[in-house]
Design a protein around this motif. Structure first.
Motif, short mmCIF file in Angstrom:
data_model
loop_
_atom_site.label_atom_id
_atom_site.label_comp_id
_atom_site.label_asym_id
_atom_site.label_seq_id
_atom_site.Cartn_x
_atom_site.Cartn_y
_atom_site.Cartn_z
N ILE A 132 -3.79 -26.55 -41.92
CA ILE A 132 -3.02 -26.84 -43.14
C ILE A 132 -3.17 -25.69 -44.15
N ASP B 198 -12.30 -18.65 -45.70
CA ASP B 198 -12.68 -19.50 -44.56
C ASP B 198 -13.99 -18.97 -43.96
N TYR C 70 -17.55 -38.85 -41.14
CA TYR C 70 -16.43 -38.12 -41.74
C TYR C 70 -15.79 -38.88 -42.92
N VAL D 94 -1.87 -35.14 -39.74
CA VAL D 94 -0.89 -34.07 -39.95
C VAL D 94 -0.75 -33.31 -38.62
P1 NAD Z 1 -8.81 -27.24 -39.80
O1 NAD Z 1 -10.07 -27.53 -39.05
O2 NAD Z 1 -7.71 -26.57 -39.06
O3 NAD Z 1 -9.15 -26.40 -41.10
C1 NAD Z 1 -10.34 -26.53 -41.83
C2 NAD Z 1 -10.88 -25.14 -42.06
O4 NAD Z 1 -12.09 -25.26 -42.83
C3 NAD Z 1 -11.27 -24.44 -40.75
O5 NAD Z 1 -10.55 -23.23 -40.61
C4 NAD Z 1 -12.75 -24.20 -40.90
O6 NAD Z 1 -13.19 -22.96 -40.35
C5 NAD Z 1 -12.93 -24.21 -42.41
N1 NAD Z 1 -14.32 -24.47 -42.76
C6 NAD Z 1 -15.17 -25.35 -42.19
N2 NAD Z 1 -16.39 -25.23 -42.72
C7 NAD Z 1 -16.30 -24.25 -43.66
C8 NAD Z 1 -17.24 -23.66 -44.53
N3 NAD Z 1 -18.52 -24.03 -44.54
N4 NAD Z 1 -16.81 -22.68 -45.35
C9 NAD Z 1 -15.52 -22.25 -45.34
N5 NAD Z 1 -14.59 -22.78 -44.52
C10 NAD Z 1 -14.98 -23.76 -43.69
O7 NAD Z 1 -8.33 -28.64 -40.40
P2 NAD Z 1 -6.95 -29.02 -41.10
O8 NAD Z 1 -6.25 -29.92 -40.17
O9 NAD Z 1 -6.27 -27.81 -41.60
O10 NAD Z 1 -7.47 -29.90 -42.31
C11 NAD Z 1 -7.59 -29.40 -43.64
C12 NAD Z 1 -8.21 -30.47 -44.53
O11 NAD Z 1 -7.42 -31.65 -44.46
C13 NAD Z 1 -9.63 -30.88 -44.12
O12 NAD Z 1 -10.37 -31.14 -45.27
C14 NAD Z 1 -9.41 -32.17 -43.36
O13 NAD Z 1 -10.54 -32.99 -43.38
C15 NAD Z 1 -8.24 -32.76 -44.11
N6 NAD Z 1 -7.48 -33.70 -43.28
C16 NAD Z 1 -6.73 -33.24 -42.25
C17 NAD Z 1 -6.01 -34.14 -41.48
C18 NAD Z 1 -5.14 -33.68 -40.33
O14 NAD Z 1 -4.49 -34.51 -39.70
N7 NAD Z 1 -5.09 -32.40 -40.00
C19 NAD Z 1 -6.06 -35.52 -41.76
C20 NAD Z 1 -6.86 -35.94 -42.80
C21 NAD Z 1 -7.54 -35.03 -43.59
#
Ligand code: NAD
Length: 333
Positions: free
Chosen positions: A13, A32, A147, A177
């Motif tokens: 996202i 990141d 989580y 998403v």
């Molecule tokens: P994603 O895993 O693709 O992206 C999350 C990013 O956070 C990763 O690139 C990861 O490297 C980075 N990250 C993790 N630990 C880190 C740290 N210590 N320092 C810096 N960066 C760090 O996930 P996404 O699908 O893009 O989700 C983005 C947000 O949306 C997250 O908070 C997730 O919990 C939330 N979310 C996503 C969904 C979904 O369906 N994708 C649903 C509910 C909530």
């Protein structure tokens, strides 16, 4: 033009959000944990920083001199990941806590937090015909273990930073998403990407079967990435202080999702149901009355259309990966 930090910009996202903010003419800092070559999308006209945002000093470095923060950074994945990595998921609390502290001290104007439908009370998700989870259904709290509790706690942290310190915070509860340029293998992928990949791989290998987690009757709704990116900005720049659902209300069973993917692929597979695999709650859907009323936001991309775009992207990745393996094998002979 604003100076905006996107935390988690190397992820699914976050990568899409960075692109959109640049398109709108903002100055963007993308942060990141992953090395740059592992980011899903890297934009060159951006200040790209590789930092571990669990560390307080890194959060100060990330936000200093900027106006707004979108926090999308979390250690997360689909059901398979979050059910088996509860402590790792909870440690993400350090990211949001330290980003909030840094944002308060560095004079950030607005802060967005990406929460999740996993905050909702599990007892309200036992029926596959779930009529939709209202924002108030998060309490009394019985969130997804690990989580979901981290998300709920971090939501409240945002609220109290707003109330006690005057930091403007906004929270969206994302419901699944999906879309191109996200995780599709490796164990962190979610159902739409996992099912697309399995169907594509079966086609390439000439296999006739697909393994489905659970009995396939569990229900979910899935939001296409473009709708999510618009919704994130609508919520961020609104005056709505309480968490809002950001999801689709087009609920389908996992079997129906497989039907859609098979239809796109043009072939059918025999379904093997793995009843021992992680499967999450029985029924989950987004109830969108509030976001419609306050922001007139509604998802615009029907599931079939969004899955087709996702399928095509994953197909390209899988084909490219299998070509790369063949080249490496030839080279090693
Ligand atoms: P994603 O895993 O693709 O992206 C999350 C990013 O956070 C990763 O690139 C990861 O490297 C980075 N990250 C993790 N630990 C880190 C740290 N210590 N320092 C810096 N960066 C760090 O996930 P996404 O699908 O893009 O989700 C983005 C947000 O949306 C997250 O908070 C997730 O919990 C939330 N979310 C996503 C969904 C979904 O369906 N994708 C649903 C509910 C909530």
């Amino acid at each position: 033009m604003k100076k905006i930090v996107v935390a988690g910009a190397g992820g699914f996202i976050g990568g899409h959000l960075v692109k959109e903010l640049i398109k709108k003419g903002h100055i963007v800092r993308a942060v990141d944990l992953k090395p740059l070559n592992e980011w899903y999308q890297v934009s060159s006209d951006v200040d790209n920083l590789v930092l571990d945002l669990r560390l307080r000093e890194n959060c100060y470095q990330a936000v200093n001199g900027y106006n707004e923060v979108f926090n999308l950074a979390a250690d997360m994945g689909g059901m398979g990941f979050i059910e088996n990595n509860k402590a790792a998921c909870m440690i993400s609390v350090l990211i949001n806590t330290h980003l909030l502290l840094a944002s308060k001290d560095c004079g950030i104007d607005r802060f967005f937090y990406a929460s999740s439908a996993c905050v909702y009370n599990g007892d309200k998700q036992t029926d596959p015909r779930n009529p939709g989870l209202k924002e108030s259904d998060a309490y009394p709290a019985l969130a997804e273990d690990g989580y979901g509790w981290e998300k709920l706690f971090s939501e409240r942290m945002c609220r109290h930073f707003r109330e006690d310190f005057g930091l403007t915070t906004r929270v969206a509860r994302f419901h699944n998403v999906y879309g191109p340029s996200g995780t599709y293998d490796g164990g962190r992928e979610k159902a739409p990407a996992a099912i697309c990949r399995k169907v594509i791989e079966a086609g390439i290998a000439g296999k006739k079967e697909i393994v489905i987690w659970g009995d396939g009757l569990q229900t979910r709704s899935f939001m296409y990435i473009d709708d999510c990116i618009k919704g994130i900005q609508d919520i961020m720049y609104s005056n709505i202080e309480e968490p809002l659902n950001l999801g689709s209300s087009e609920m389908v069973s996992i079997n129906q999702l497989v039907d859609i993917v098979e239809d796109i692929a043009g072939y059918k597979l025999n379904r093997i149901y793995d009843l021992k695999a992680p499967k999450g709650v029985r029924g989950r859907n987004s109830e969108n009355t509030l976001i419609k009323k306050y922001l007139e936001w509604e998802p615009s991309v029907p599931l079939r259309k969004g899955i087709k775009k996702t399928y095509d992207w994953i197909s390209e990745q899988v084909v490219e990966e299998s070509r790369r393996k063949k080249r490496t094998n030839r080279f090693n002979k």
